[in-house]
Write an enzyme that holds these catalytic residues in place. Structure first.
Site, mmCIF file in Angstrom:
data_model
loop_
_atom_site.group_PDB
_atom_site.id
_atom_site.type_symbol
_atom_site.label_atom_id
_atom_site.label_comp_id
_atom_site.label_asym_id
_atom_site.label_seq_id
_atom_site.Cartn_x
_atom_site.Cartn_y
_atom_site.Cartn_z
ATOM 1 N N PHE A 1 0.857 -1.194 0.000
ATOM 2 C CA PHE A 1 0.000 0.000 0.000
ATOM 3 C C PHE A 1 0.890 1.240 0.000
ATOM 4 C CE2 PHE A 1 -2.309 3.507 1.861
ATOM 5 C CZ PHE A 1 -3.490 3.481 1.131
ATOM 6 N N ASP B 1 9.239 2.713 1.836
ATOM 7 C CA ASP B 1 8.051 3.446 2.273
ATOM 8 C C ASP B 1 7.908 3.208 3.772
ATOM 9 O OD1 ASP B 1 5.522 4.247 3.024
ATOM 10 O OD2 ASP B 1 4.539 3.569 1.182
ATOM 11 N N LYS C 1 2.251 9.886 8.230
ATOM 12 C CA LYS C 1 1.573 9.472 9.453
ATOM 13 C C LYS C 1 2.231 10.086 10.706
ATOM 14 C CE LYS C 1 -1.109 5.753 7.702
ATOM 15 N NZ LYS C 1 -0.716 5.132 6.444
HETATM 16 C C1 LIG Z 1 -0.913 5.470 5.002
HETATM 17 C C2 LIG Z 1 0.143 5.007 4.056
HETATM 18 C C3 LIG Z 1 0.383 5.674 2.841
HETATM 19 C C4 LIG Z 1 -0.477 6.833 2.362
HETATM 20 O O1 LIG Z 1 -0.403 7.930 3.208
HETATM 21 P P1 LIG Z 1 -1.537 9.069 3.080
HETATM 22 O O2 LIG Z 1 -1.098 10.115 4.054
HETATM 23 O O3 LIG Z 1 -2.832 8.420 3.431
HETATM 24 O O4 LIG Z 1 -1.528 9.549 1.685
HETATM 25 C C5 LIG Z 1 1.406 5.219 2.046
HETATM 26 N N1 LIG Z 1 2.167 4.176 2.407
HETATM 27 C C6 LIG Z 1 1.971 3.512 3.564
HETATM 28 C C7 LIG Z 1 2.862 2.384 3.919
HETATM 29 C C8 LIG Z 1 0.938 3.895 4.420
HETATM 30 O O5 LIG Z 1 0.724 3.223 5.556
#
Ligand SMILES: *Cc1c(COP(=O)(O)O)cnc(C)c1O
Length: 391
Positions: free
Chosen positions: A134, A219, A248
């Protein structure tokens, strides 16, 4: 207030939301429109690392709001420079670009890798990502994601994101061609149900990237900022990435995200990258306060200790109730239920004053404030056990 007092129908329908309006938060607790309190193990989706409305964030916002809120990213401001320095010092990367959301930070990382491929690798642009990954909800980050059911949404897709299998090095090596510019991975796949990339797999990806002249992009939007017990998830594998993305927890609840890269990768020409609110002093001042709290002596040791306490509580519960495995790291843990009862358990827990999340029907995810107490963890496990028994 009653729920009907809020004009909720003016909000665009994007997901099923319970009939609750939250009005106040403090630490691990939320209060709804009717004055009912909830123990919060969701924390804005692993966002509020210092809990709800912590003193550090309130003070940073109040002080900075009285000084300077926004001056455009076409000018320097103090808080963004200070936060970039904190991030580079602690991550051992060299330069930082700020964004407002994780998806936007990942878009920036994808653009940076493609630009680097154009300049250094004769136009190589493919970024190998993973099934179950994700990376966000913009068009490119949805294409980079490997979320089930997303492959046919919002066609046509942004091309250039072949998918490998997590913890399967051969599946990655098979996809590497002259077009490949980078590998992009989450140290732990959060949305897929807290599935860790094994440390030896991450080390093998680092070696493969180095050998084939590719960039390694991590990420760390969910795993970074202390969530897994170290400031960044990659520290636990002992690897040095070329690019990381943060989101986050970096803002502790306010919209803030970042990408950090090694000097040799920073090849944006003027005009390639930008964004109206990026690096604004108000959010960056909050980021500095959060970073200082997370790196204060003893803070991460405590996260590791409370993480072990949570793991112990969930493991004992799993044994008592004949549930499945507990996995994850630090304060990002999942519990397998052994049946697709996740959504029903989430509802039963909320009715009993506990907020948890079910990223997949068969499992629950726990992402409390990094400041959660052992007593709050014990209380959570007790309520959860009642909820599981009731479902
Ligand atoms: C939440 C998340 C995203 C996206 O972040 P947003 O602030 O919602 O755009 C991308 N990568 C990972 C691993 C995430 O947990």
């Amino acid at each position: 207030m009653k729920i009907d007092d809020y004009p909720l129908a003016s909000l665009m329908e994007i997901t099923a939301r319970p009939a609750v309006v939250f009005v106040r938060g403090e630490g691990s607790w939320l209060e709804d429109h009717a004055g009912r309190r909830y123990l919060d193990f969701v924390q804005g989706w692993a966002v509020n690392c210092l809990g709800h409305s912590p003193r550090e964030i309130r003070d940073a916002l109040a002080l900075q709001a009285g000084l300077l809120v926004n001056c455009s990213p076409a000018f320097y401001n103090g808080p963004s420079a200070r936060l970039a320095k904190l991030i580079t010092d602690w991550s051992r990367l060299d330069r930082v670009f700020f964004a407002n959301s994780g998806a936007e930070a990942n878009e920036g990382a994808i653009k940076l890798a493609r630009k680097w491929g154009e300049v250094n690798r004769r136009g190589a642009y493919e970024i190998i990502t993973f099934e179950g990954a994700f990376h966000g909800r913009t068009l490119a980050t949805m294409a980079a994601s490997g979320k089930a059911g997303w492959d046919r949404l919002f066609e046509p897709k942004v091309p250039g994101f072949p998918k490998a299998r997590l913890n399967d090095l051969d599946s990655v090596a098979r996809l590497v061609t002259d077009r490949t510019v980078a590998l992009m991975i989450e140290p732990i796949q959060g949305e897929a149900g807290v599935l860790p990339a094994r440390a030896e797999f991450l080390r093998a990806l680092r070696a493969l990237a180095t050998e084939r002249g590719l960039l390694l992009i991590l990420d760390e939007i969910q795993t970074g900022m202390g969530r897994t017990g170290t400031l960044f998830g990659f520290e636990q594998a002992g690897i040095a990435p070329d690019i990381i993305t943060l989101g986050k927890g970096i803002g502790g609840g306010v919209p803030l995200a970042a990408l950090a890269a090694k000097e040799a990768v920073c090849c944006f020409a003027h005009g390639d990258q930008g964004g109206t609110f990026n690096g604004n002093p108000l959010m960056a001042a909050v980021g500095c306060a959060v970073m200082e709290a997370l790196t204060a002596p003893g803070f991460l040791e405590r996260v590791r200790a409370t993480g072990e306490h949570l793991r112990g509580g969930l493991t004992a519960l799993a044994r008592r109730r004949a549930l499945g495995e507990v996995r994850g790291a630090g304060l990002l843990l999942a519990l397998e239920l052994g049946r697709d009862a996740g959504p029903a358990v989430v509802d039963a827990a909320r009715e009993r004053g506990l907020l948890i999340n079910s990223p997949r029907p068969g499992c629950l995810r726990f992402m409390p404030a990094l400041t959660v107490s052992e007593a709050e963890i014990d209380r959570m496990v007790a309520i959860l056990e009642e909820a599981i028994a009731a479902v």
